[in-house]
Structure formats: structure tokens, C-alpha cells
Design a protein around this motif. Structure first.
Motif, PDB file in Angstrom:
ATOM      1  N   ALA A  31       0.934  -1.338   0.051  1.00 35.46           N
ATOM      2  CA  ALA A  31      -0.025  -0.104   0.031  1.00 35.46           C
ATOM      3  C   ALA A  31       0.913   1.242   0.079  1.00 35.46           C
ATOM      4  N   GLY A  32       1.690   1.273  -1.155  1.00 37.81           N
ATOM      5  CA  GLY A  32       2.516   2.676  -1.299  1.00 37.81           C
ATOM      6  C   GLY A  32       1.598   3.744  -1.953  1.00 37.81           C
ATOM      7  N   LYS A  33       2.503   4.575  -2.981  1.00 41.27           N
ATOM      8  CA  LYS A  33       1.675   5.680  -3.491  1.00 41.27           C
ATOM      9  C   LYS A  33       0.246   4.962  -4.258  1.00 41.27           C
ATOM     10  N   MET A  34       0.716   4.268  -5.165  1.00 40.22           N
ATOM     11  CA  MET A  34      -0.706   3.504  -5.807  1.00 40.22           C
ATOM     12  C   MET A  34      -1.602   2.865  -4.916  1.00 40.22           C
ATOM     13  N   GLY A  35      -1.039   1.733  -4.089  1.00 43.74           N
ATOM     14  CA  GLY A  35      -2.141   1.173  -3.478  1.00 43.74           C
ATOM     15  C   GLY A  35      -2.689   1.890  -2.378  1.00 43.74           C
ATOM     16  N   VAL A  57       2.762  -2.973   4.014  1.00 44.45           N
ATOM     17  CA  VAL A  57       3.722  -2.475   3.596  1.00 44.45           C
ATOM     18  C   VAL A  57       4.956  -3.034   4.141  1.00 44.45           C
ATOM     19  N   GLN A  58       6.114  -2.534   3.740  1.00 39.28           N
ATOM     20  CA  GLN A  58       7.210  -3.390   3.987  1.00 39.28           C
ATOM     21  C   GLN A  58       8.019  -2.885   5.813  1.00 39.28           C
ATOM     22  N   HIS A  59       7.793  -1.593   5.917  1.00 42.62           N
ATOM     23  CA  HIS A  59       8.400  -1.193   7.354  1.00 42.62           C
ATOM     24  C   HIS A  59       7.199  -0.966   8.246  1.00 42.62           C
ATOM     25  N   GLU A  60       7.616  -1.581   9.370  1.00 42.23           N
ATOM     26  CA  GLU A  60       6.980  -1.750  10.609  1.00 42.23           C
ATOM     27  C   GLU A  60       6.197  -0.400  10.892  1.00 42.23           C
ATOM     28  N   GLU A  61       7.201   0.701  11.094  1.00 45.55           N
ATOM     29  CA  GLU A  61       6.793   1.879  11.536  1.00 45.55           C
ATOM     30  C   GLU A  61       5.778   2.537  10.511  1.00 45.55           C
ATOM     31  N   LYS A  62       5.874   2.457   9.256  1.00 44.05           N
ATOM     32  CA  LYS A  62       5.195   3.019   8.156  1.00 44.05           C
ATOM     33  C   LYS A  62       3.837   2.010   8.229  1.00 44.05           C
ATOM     34  N   ALA A  63       3.683   0.912   8.655  1.00 40.38           N
ATOM     35  CA  ALA A  63       2.407   0.280   8.856  1.00 40.38           C
ATOM     36  C   ALA A  63       1.627   0.684   9.992  1.00 40.38           C
ATOM     37  N   ASN A  77       2.760  -8.108   7.450  1.00 36.95           N
ATOM     38  CA  ASN A  77       2.611  -9.718   7.351  1.00 36.95           C
ATOM     39  C   ASN A  77       1.910  -9.916   6.096  1.00 36.95           C
ATOM     40  N   ASN A  78       2.322 -10.334   4.940  1.00 34.40           N
ATOM     41  CA  ASN A  78       1.530 -10.483   3.553  1.00 34.40           C
ATOM     42  C   ASN A  78       0.624 -11.878   4.055  1.00 34.40           C
ATOM     43  N   VAL A  79       1.270 -12.803   4.490  1.00 34.93           N
ATOM     44  CA  VAL A  79       0.909 -14.182   4.414  1.00 34.93           C
ATOM     45  C   VAL A  79      -0.594 -14.110   5.483  1.00 34.93           C
ATOM     46  N   LEU A  90      -2.329  -6.750  -5.765  1.00 35.13           N
ATOM     47  CA  LEU A  90      -0.644  -6.775  -5.537  1.00 35.13           C
ATOM     48  C   LEU A  90      -0.147  -5.239  -6.203  1.00 35.13           C
ATOM     49  N   GLY A  91       0.520  -4.765  -4.933  1.00 34.45           N
ATOM     50  CA  GLY A  91       0.887  -3.103  -5.336  1.00 34.45           C
ATOM     51  C   GLY A  91       2.394  -3.092  -5.217  1.00 34.45           C
ATOM     52  N   VAL A  92       3.193  -4.131  -5.018  1.00 35.37           N
ATOM     53  CA  VAL A  92       4.658  -3.845  -4.694  1.00 35.37           C
ATOM     54  C   VAL A  92       5.280  -3.570  -6.113  1.00 35.37           C
ATOM     55  N   LYS A  93       6.505  -3.359  -5.990  1.00 39.24           N
ATOM     56  CA  LYS A  93       7.400  -2.954  -7.390  1.00 39.24           C
ATOM     57  C   LYS A  93       7.070  -4.261  -8.183  1.00 39.24           C
ATOM     58  N   PRO A  94       7.246  -3.956  -9.449  1.00 41.97           N
ATOM     59  CA  PRO A  94       7.249  -5.080 -10.485  1.00 41.97           C
ATOM     60  C   PRO A  94       8.239  -6.291 -10.159  1.00 41.97           C
ATOM     61  N   PHE A  95       9.573  -5.698  -9.717  1.00 46.35           N
ATOM     62  CA  PHE A  95      10.655  -6.691  -9.451  1.00 46.35           C
ATOM     63  C   PHE A  95      10.303  -7.680  -8.412  1.00 46.35           C
ATOM     64  N   GLN A  96       9.537  -7.133  -7.225  1.00 45.60           N
ATOM     65  CA  GLN A  96       9.045  -7.816  -6.222  1.00 45.60           C
ATOM     66  C   GLN A  96       7.991  -8.921  -6.337  1.00 45.60           C
ATOM     67  N   ILE A  97       7.197  -8.735  -7.418  1.00 45.14           N
ATOM     68  CA  ILE A  97       5.752  -9.543  -7.382  1.00 45.14           C
ATOM     69  C   ILE A  97       6.070 -11.008  -7.236  1.00 45.14           C
ATOM     70  N   SER A 116      -3.184  -7.706  -9.910  1.00 46.96           N
ATOM     71  CA  SER A 116      -2.108  -7.213 -10.053  1.00 46.96           C
ATOM     72  C   SER A 116      -1.962  -5.913 -10.654  1.00 46.96           C
ATOM     73  N   PHE A 117      -1.541  -4.613 -10.131  1.00 45.63           N
ATOM     74  CA  PHE A 117      -1.373  -3.477 -10.796  1.00 45.63           C
ATOM     75  C   PHE A 117       0.010  -2.963 -10.988  1.00 45.63           C
ATOM     76  N   ALA A 118       0.979  -4.010 -10.838  1.00 45.15           N
ATOM     77  CA  ALA A 118       1.973  -3.646 -11.260  1.00 45.15           C
ATOM     78  C   ALA A 118       2.389  -3.375 -12.612  1.00 45.15           C
ATOM     79  N   ALA A 119       3.241  -2.494 -12.955  1.00 48.12           N
ATOM     80  CA  ALA A 119       3.566  -2.352 -14.335  1.00 48.12           C
ATOM     81  C   ALA A 119       4.518  -3.627 -15.040  1.00 48.12           C
ATOM     82  N   SER A 120       4.303  -3.928 -16.028  1.00 48.07           N
ATOM     83  CA  SER A 120       4.984  -4.694 -16.781  1.00 48.07           C
ATOM     84  C   SER A 120       5.075  -6.151 -16.531  1.00 48.07           C
TER      85      SER A 120
HETATM   86  N1  NAP Z   1       2.866   5.327  -9.130  1.00 48.58           N
HETATM   87  C1  NAP Z   1       1.916   5.117 -10.182  1.00 48.58           C
HETATM   88  O1  NAP Z   1       1.225   6.150 -10.760  1.00 48.58           O
HETATM   89  C2  NAP Z   1       1.383   3.823 -10.592  1.00 48.58           C
HETATM   90  C3  NAP Z   1       0.408   3.765 -11.435  1.00 48.58           C
HETATM   91  C4  NAP Z   1      -0.054   2.278 -11.777  1.00 48.58           C
HETATM   92  C5  NAP Z   1       0.809   1.304 -11.303  1.00 48.58           C
HETATM   93  N2  NAP Z   1       1.806   1.713 -10.650  1.00 48.58           N
HETATM   94  C6  NAP Z   1       2.050   0.140  -9.822  1.00 48.58           C
HETATM   95  O2  NAP Z   1       1.999   0.180  -8.594  1.00 48.58           O
HETATM   96  C7  NAP Z   1       3.007  -0.465  -7.844  1.00 48.58           C
HETATM   97  C8  NAP Z   1       3.588   0.427  -6.654  1.00 48.58           C
HETATM   98  O3  NAP Z   1       4.317   1.577  -7.146  1.00 48.58           O
HETATM   99  P1  NAP Z   1       4.272   2.847  -6.487  1.00 48.58           P
HETATM  100  O4  NAP Z   1       4.396   4.163  -7.131  1.00 48.58           O
HETATM  101  O5  NAP Z   1       3.048   3.061  -5.355  1.00 48.58           O
HETATM  102  O6  NAP Z   1       5.379   2.628  -5.363  1.00 48.58           O
HETATM  103  P2  NAP Z   1       5.589   2.844  -3.867  1.00 48.58           P
HETATM  104  O7  NAP Z   1       5.017   4.140  -3.193  1.00 48.58           O
HETATM  105  O8  NAP Z   1       7.013   2.441  -3.521  1.00 48.58           O
HETATM  106  O9  NAP Z   1       4.964   1.837  -3.168  1.00 48.58           O
HETATM  107  C9  NAP Z   1       5.306   0.212  -2.975  1.00 48.58           C
HETATM  108  C10 NAP Z   1       4.860  -0.245  -1.803  1.00 48.58           C
HETATM  109  O10 NAP Z   1       5.214  -1.492  -1.333  1.00 48.58           O
HETATM  110  C11 NAP Z   1       5.773  -1.917  -0.159  1.00 48.58           C
HETATM  111  N3  NAP Z   1       6.368  -2.876  -0.203  1.00 48.58           N
HETATM  112  C12 NAP Z   1       7.492  -3.339  -0.455  1.00 48.58           C
HETATM  113  N4  NAP Z   1       8.137  -4.648  -0.368  1.00 48.58           N
HETATM  114  C13 NAP Z   1       7.122  -5.285   0.323  1.00 48.58           C
HETATM  115  C14 NAP Z   1       6.607  -6.413   0.559  1.00 48.58           C
HETATM  116  N5  NAP Z   1       7.643  -7.651   0.510  1.00 48.58           N
HETATM  117  N6  NAP Z   1       5.472  -6.812   1.075  1.00 48.58           N
HETATM  118  C15 NAP Z   1       4.545  -5.914   1.204  1.00 48.58           C
HETATM  119  N7  NAP Z   1       4.725  -4.556   1.038  1.00 48.58           N
HETATM  120  C16 NAP Z   1       6.055  -4.266   0.342  1.00 48.58           C
HETATM  121  C17 NAP Z   1       6.538  -0.592   0.284  1.00 48.58           C
HETATM  122  O11 NAP Z   1       6.598  -0.576   1.956  1.00 48.58           O
HETATM  123  P3  NAP Z   1       7.236   0.650   2.479  1.00 48.58           P
HETATM  124  O12 NAP Z   1       6.360   1.816   2.087  1.00 48.58           O
HETATM  125  O13 NAP Z   1       7.240   0.344   3.913  1.00 48.58           O
HETATM  126  O14 NAP Z   1       8.668   0.734   1.866  1.00 48.58           O
HETATM  127  C18 NAP Z   1       5.640   0.501  -0.541  1.00 48.58           C
HETATM  128  O15 NAP Z   1       4.599   0.993   0.378  1.00 48.58           O
HETATM  129  C19 NAP Z   1       4.283  -0.618  -9.204  1.00 48.58           C
HETATM  130  O16 NAP Z   1       4.256  -1.879  -9.449  1.00 48.58           O
HETATM  131  C20 NAP Z   1       3.835   0.154 -10.073  1.00 48.58           C
HETATM  132  O17 NAP Z   1       4.219  -0.181 -11.306  1.00 48.58           O
HETATM  133  C21 NAP Z   1       2.273   2.851  -9.942  1.00 48.58           C
END
Ligand code: NAP
Length: 290
Positions: A31-35, A57-63, A77-79, A90-97, A116-120
Motif C-alpha cells: 500500500a504505497g503511492k498507488m496502493g 507495507v514493508q516497514h513496520e513503522e510505516k504500517a 505480514n503478507n501471509v 498486488l501493489g509492490v514494485k514489479p521486480f518484487q511481485i 495485480s496493478f504492477a507495471a510490466s
Molecule cells: N505510481 C503510479 O502512478 C502507478 C500507476 C500504476 C501502477 N503502479 C504500480 O504500483 C506499484 C507500486 O508503485 P508505487 O508508485 O505505489 O510505489 P511505492 O510507493 O514505492 O509503493 C510500494 C509499496 O510496497 C511496499 N512493499 C515493499 N516490499 C513489500 C513487501 N515485501 N510486502 C509488502 N509490501 C511491500 C512498500 O512499503 P514501504 O512503504 O514500507 O517501503 C511500499 O509501500 C508498482 O508495481 C507500479 O508499477 C504505479
């Protein structure tokens, strides 16, 4: 051409019943920017209640901070988050999916739908990482979803049914518009409508700067630029007219607009925008592996 008459008939909206998602349990992993935008937009549109949602999210304090901010359970805790979930986003970075999918696969319900809304990242990569016949829908939303003005393109993988695609589409419909496309078009969608808001902001910012250059106060110039961008987009969406036709309606012979258009053509605005989308699309093809 009777622009006005056509516009009025095109804007008559037919009210529709909001879809019922009240029985669904939803997990948003990453649940980062897009999530975060999606989670808050689903709450704001009242399609989901806070107690139906869990996010990670990844970091506990952020959660902890996000949990307090959103009034939703947020953990790292994803599980645990996916246990019992009907829908997993699924909203983690593409390489993490792939890693995240391998991690959660044993805890997923057999009838779960993964969106999944991860690009690519291709639906087949998610299915393969899960090691089972997982129902996967791939979505590509954009940031104006924050205000219910987003657009998302969706496609389904090998094991998702037409009904599951419809469910995902209906969910994204609540925060803007949706289109269903073949998966081969998803990187192009990423280059156009997911990256697109950044391109439009640059155009809008430049128009505002131009207003300042010709003597307008900055706040008024920005408002004029933003409402003009908004209104022009609304004209395209609600009249269904080709943008070129709408442009012609603004362009009086020997008037001022045609002089401005000449400058745009000399500056290569069209080619520059086309190349920007091509480059973003190309990059979208590479992201999953970088
Ligand atoms: N930004 C856009 O406009 C946009 C548009 C369409 C699609 N997307 C897609 O959305 C995805 C995220 O992009 P974003 O821009 O939102 O990036 P982001 O803000 O960096 O969000 C990624 C989130 O994933 C969390 N995370 C990292 N590893 C994790 C894990 N193992 N388990 C659970 N959570 C984890 C991070 O936690 P922490 O915050 O604790 O680091 C962060 O909150 C990407 O795949 C991207 O392609 C983005």
C-alpha cells in the motif's frame, strides 16, 4: 455542426445502482503511492468499508502510521493478510511481485482473485510464481483515481473467468473509468494513461508559466490552465468528437489560435508527446526484469 446540441444529449447520464462488494474481504499488498490511492479511493467511494480491508507495507513503522491515518489494519505480514481474502491486490514494485506471490501462494484460498496493478508484470508470471491455477487479473490504474477521475485498463490471465474480470472492472469503475484490453496492450496503457498524468502536469505547468509570461498573476494563470485542460478533456469525453474537430471549432481563420498552433507545430509538440509515450511504453516492457 451543432456542437451545443450534441454536447447536451451526450451528457445526459443514466443513474446506475452501485455494485455490492459488502461481502468481500480484500487484502492490498504494497500500500504505497498507488496502493494507498486505491485503498483510500475505495473507502471514499464507499464500495468497501474499513473492516473489509487489510493492507501491507514493508516497514513496520510505516504500517503503524498508515493504520492510524486510514483507520484500516496495516501490517507487514503478507501471509496473514491474504488468509481468508476473496480479493488480493498486488501493489509492490514489479521486480518484487514474483517473490511476494511465492510467499503468499500457500495461504491463498482456492477461489481467490488476485489483481495485480504492477507495471510490466505479465499474468503468466504471477500464475507461474503461484505454482497453481491462480485466477489473475492485471490492471493498470493511474493516480487521478484519488479523485474518482482515474482510468484503469484490465485484462485477465489464463485462469480468471469473465465474471472475475467483470468483478475487477466493476471495482475499478468506482474510482473512474475502465477499459478491457488484450494483455499485449498493457505496456502501451502504462506508457499512455499511467505515465500520462505526469505528461499532462508538465503541459499544464507550462501553460501556467506562459500565462505568467504574458502578465497574469500565477494563481489565476494556473486556474485558467487547469480548468482549460479539464474542460477540453471533458469535451472530448462527453461529445465523442475527434479532438481535431474540437480544435477546429476554436480556430478562427486569421485569428490568434492559429498563430499559437503554428508555434506548437514548429516546436514539435505532437512528435515530442508521441515519443514520450513510446519511450514510457518501452520502459514498461523492461520493468519486471529490472
Ligand atoms: N505510481 C503510479 O502512478 C502507478 C500507476 C500504476 C501502477 N503502479 C504500480 O504500483 C506499484 C507500486 O508503485 P508505487 O508508485 O505505489 O510505489 P511505492 O510507493 O514505492 O509503493 C510500494 C509499496 O510496497 C511496499 N512493499 C515493499 N516490499 C513489500 C513487501 N515485501 N510486502 C509488502 N509490501 C511491500 C512498500 O512499503 P514501504 O512503504 O514500507 O517501503 C511500499 O509501500 C508498482 O508495481 C507500479 O508499477 C504505479
Amino acid at each position: 455542426m451543432d456542437l451545443q446540441g450534441d454536447i447536451l444529449s451526450a451528457t445526459t447520464l443514466v443513474p446506475t445502482m452501485p455494485p455490492d462488494f459488502s461481502h468481500l474481504r480484500v487484502a492490498i499488498l504494497g500500500a504505497g503511492k498507488m496502493g494507498g490511492i486505491l485503498l483510500q479511493a475505495f473507502l471514499k467511494s464507499k464500495i468497501l468499508e474499513a473492516d473489509q480491508l487489510v493492507a501491507t507495507v514493508q516497514h513496520e513503522e510505516k504500517a503503524l502510521a498508515l493504520s492510524a491515518q486510514w483507520g484500516v489494519e496495516v501490517t507487514n505480514n503478507n501471509v496473514a493478510a491474504v488468509r481468508g481474502a476473496d480479493l488480493v491486490l498486488l501493489g509492490v514494485k514489479p521486480f518484487q511481485i514474483a517473490d511476494v506471490v511465492r510467499q503468499i501462494a500457500p495461504a491463498l484460498r482456492d477461489d481467490v482473485l488476485v489483481i495485480s496493478f504492477a507495471a510490466s508484470v505479465r499474468t503468466s508470471a504471477i500464475e507461474d510464481a503461484s505454482g497453481k491455477q491462480l485466477a489473475v487479473v492485471r490492471a493498470m490504474p493511474n493516480t487521478p483515481s484519488t479523485l474518482g477521475a482515474g482510468i484503469a485498463a484490465l485484462c485477465r490471465g489464463r485462469y480468471a473467468t469473465a465474471d472475475q474480470l467483470l468483478l475487477a472492472t466493476t471495482l475499478f469503475d468506482t474510482i473512474g473509468r475502465t477499459v478491457n484490453v488484450d494483455e499485449k496492450h498493457m505496456d502501451a496503457v502504462t506508457g499512455l494513461s499511467a505515465s500520462g498524468p505526469a505528461f499532462i502536469y508538465i503541459i499544464l505547468e507550462s501553460l501556467a508559466e506562459a500565462g505568467v509570461k504574458v502578465g497574469l498573476p500565477r494563481d489565476i494563470a494556473t486556474l485558467l490552465a487547469a480548468q482549460t485542460t479539464f474542460g477540453s478533456a471533458k469535451m472530448v469525453l462527453e461529445t465523442g468528437y475527434h479532438p481535431a474537430l474540437l480544435k477546429d471549432a476554436v480556430t478562427t481563420p486569421a485569428g490568434c489560435t492559429i498563430d499559437g498552433i503554428l508555434e506548437l507545430e514548429e516546436g514539435g509538440l505532437r512528435v515530442t508527446l508521441i515519443k514520450a509515450v513510446m519511450r514510457a511504453t518501452q520502459r514498461a516492457k523492461e520493468l519486471a526484469s529490472s
